[in-house]
Design an enzyme around this catalytic site. Structure first.
Site, PDB file in Angstrom:
ATOM      1  N   CYS A 177      -5.558   0.400  -1.158  1.00 30.11           N
ATOM      2  CA  CYS A 177      -5.937   1.798  -0.868  1.00 30.11           C
ATOM      3  C   CYS A 177      -6.204   2.170   0.592  1.00 30.11           C
ATOM      4  CB  CYS A 177      -7.339   1.815  -1.675  1.00 30.11           C
ATOM      5  SG  CYS A 177      -8.537   0.594  -1.077  1.00 30.11           S
ATOM      6  N   GLN A 178      -5.683   1.331   1.499  1.00 29.42           N
ATOM      7  CA  GLN A 178      -5.951   1.751   2.857  1.00 29.42           C
ATOM      8  C   GLN A 178      -5.560   3.097   3.271  1.00 29.42           C
ATOM      9  OE1 GLN A 178      -4.762  -0.952   1.918  1.00 29.42           O
ATOM     10  NE2 GLN A 178      -5.394  -2.601   3.127  1.00 29.42           N
TER      11      GLN A 178
END
Length: 432
Positions: free
Chosen positions: A81-82
């Site tokens: 999810c960066q």
């Protein structure tokens, strides 16, 4: 048995939650790989805690091992999810175009090849609005991809503290179900609102109020079947829950029926049984000065405080930087704030608490962070550096949420037919 595959496994949050729910879950394959690093501490932690062999958990780039993934009933994963994280600026977010954002398409390659009956994914809730220039595009591409492969989808943004857990951690969970399952056939009979309130995947374990949030009206859309059209032109206002079936999207802002939460103080009390006296290294010192002539205690108090400071940009522009205050120390009679990967550092987001025995101010310990996510104490004490233990917990799930979802999956499987599980033909997905 319910055969499951866990992708982007981290330290095993999905598996822990599912196995706490029922012995019927059989995780036959997991993959965990962190690019650009020589050491692989999360993989080693997973392998040690589950006593997994090299065929059960693989430390390789997912793009290289898709053909090794066995047939399974349930696919789970907290895909990276960066690119959507609130820790990034709007100018920096890349969404589905980002280097790690595209890993969702690796999931779709797995789905295309193995056609699992059910899929359960997790991500940060900002995903629903990503990217800023075309709101909802990324999530729409995901929904359209799953629809194209023959799945109905339900999603829900869940704050763990609303349902009795010790952390105010908001995440979006995506549950997809193959169109030939009995569950999907049943869902097709109901109105979308009934699915979200009574009949759907999340309704029983995560009850909601009858009325929706009046500030956000319900929305419905026709979802284009062409993924390129979705990517280039489509945008939508996604609320905290919704359903997509047969090319129709319905989304609503639900209000949880809140349960009494576990507090941060409860966690500190619980941790005392496992860690004894807290090591001196976790306390904020009041003697060592930094470059700004502040002690560690003073620095953290400054970081947490309200600010309105005149600053000069790299281009020479003068501006005022402002931010609100945060509790210092954190309140022990409430659930904790969301843990981030920077936990335990001299960072505004790190928790600092008043120790129950000494009354002094300190950081959380790794064991306290594990307990905040519902892991067994010492789960990450597998030889990895302490800084990495904090990082892993900042990335991890609240496993109690997965246990509740596992309970519901077990109920769903009672009505499923286990015959002919390998009869689904494999099709090529040209886009991926």
């Amino acid at each position: 048995m319910i055969n499951a595959v866990e992708l982007f496994a981290g330290v095993g949050g999905f598996r822990v939650g599912l196995e706490k729910a029922s012995k019927q879950f059989n995780v036959t394959f997991a993959n965990q790989w962190e690019p650009a690093t020589k050491s692989q501490p999360a993989f080693e932690c997973y392998k040690q805690n589950f006593n997994a062999d090299d065929n059960e958990v693989i430390n390789e780039d997912i793009a290289n091992i898709i053909g090794l993934i066995p047939e399974h009933d349930l696919l789970v994963g907290g895909f990276p999810c960066q690119d959507y994280s609130v820790a990034r600026t709007l100018a920096g977010e890349m969404g589905i175009e980002g280097q790690k954002g595209v890993l969702f398409f690796e999931i779709m390659k797995v789905v295309n090849r193995t056609k699992p009956k059910f899929i359960l994914l997790e991500n940060v809730d900002r995903l629903l609005k990503s990217p800023s220039k075309q709101r909802g595009r990324d999530f729409s591409v995901m929904l359209a991809s799953l629809q194209k492969q023959g799945y109905g989808v339900e999603w829900r943004v869940i704050n763990a503290a609303d349902y009795g857990f010790a952390q105010r951690r908001r995440r979006v969970f995506i549950f997809a179900y193959r169109e030939d399952t009995n569950f999907c056939k049943e869902q097709q009979k109901f109105k979308y609102n009934d699915i979200l309130h009574n009949k759907g995947f999340f309704a029983k374990e995560f009850p909601v109020q009858e009325k929706h949030n009046a500030r956000h009206g319900d929305q419905d859309y026709d979802l284009p079947s062409n993924l390129f059209e979705v990517s280039d032109k489509f945008s939508a206002k996604y609320l905290n829950s919704g359903v997509v079936m047969n090319g129709k999207i319905y989304t609503a802002e639900l209000l949880p029926i809140e349960m009494k939460p576990t507090t941060l103080g409860d966690i500190l009390n619980q941790a005392k049984k496992f860690q004894g006296e807290v090591n001196e290294k976790y306390y904020l010192t009041n003697d060592k000065k930094n470059k700004k002539d502040r002690t560690e205690y003073q620095e953290m108090k400054y970081q947490k405080g309200a600010k309105r400071e005149k600053r000069i940009s790299k281009t020479g522009h003068e501006y005022y930087y402002t931010e609100g205050s945060m509790s210092f120390p954190d309140q022990l009679d409430l659930p904790s704030r969301t843990m981030l990967t920077s936990e335990g550092t001299k960072n505004r987001s790190s928790h600092v608490v008043k120790d129950l025995d000494t009354g002094r101010i300190r950081y959380l310990t790794p064991i306290e962070c594990e307990l905040l996510n519902g892991f067994e104490p010492g789960w990450t004490d597998t030889g990895m550096p302490e800084r990495t233990r904090y990082f892993c917990m900042g990335n991890a799930l609240v496993v109690g949420l997965i246990k509740k979802m596992g309970n519901q999956i077990v109920e769903i499987f009672k009505d499923e037919n286990y015959e002919d599980e390998t009869s689904h033909s494999t099709q090529q997905l040209a886009l991926f």
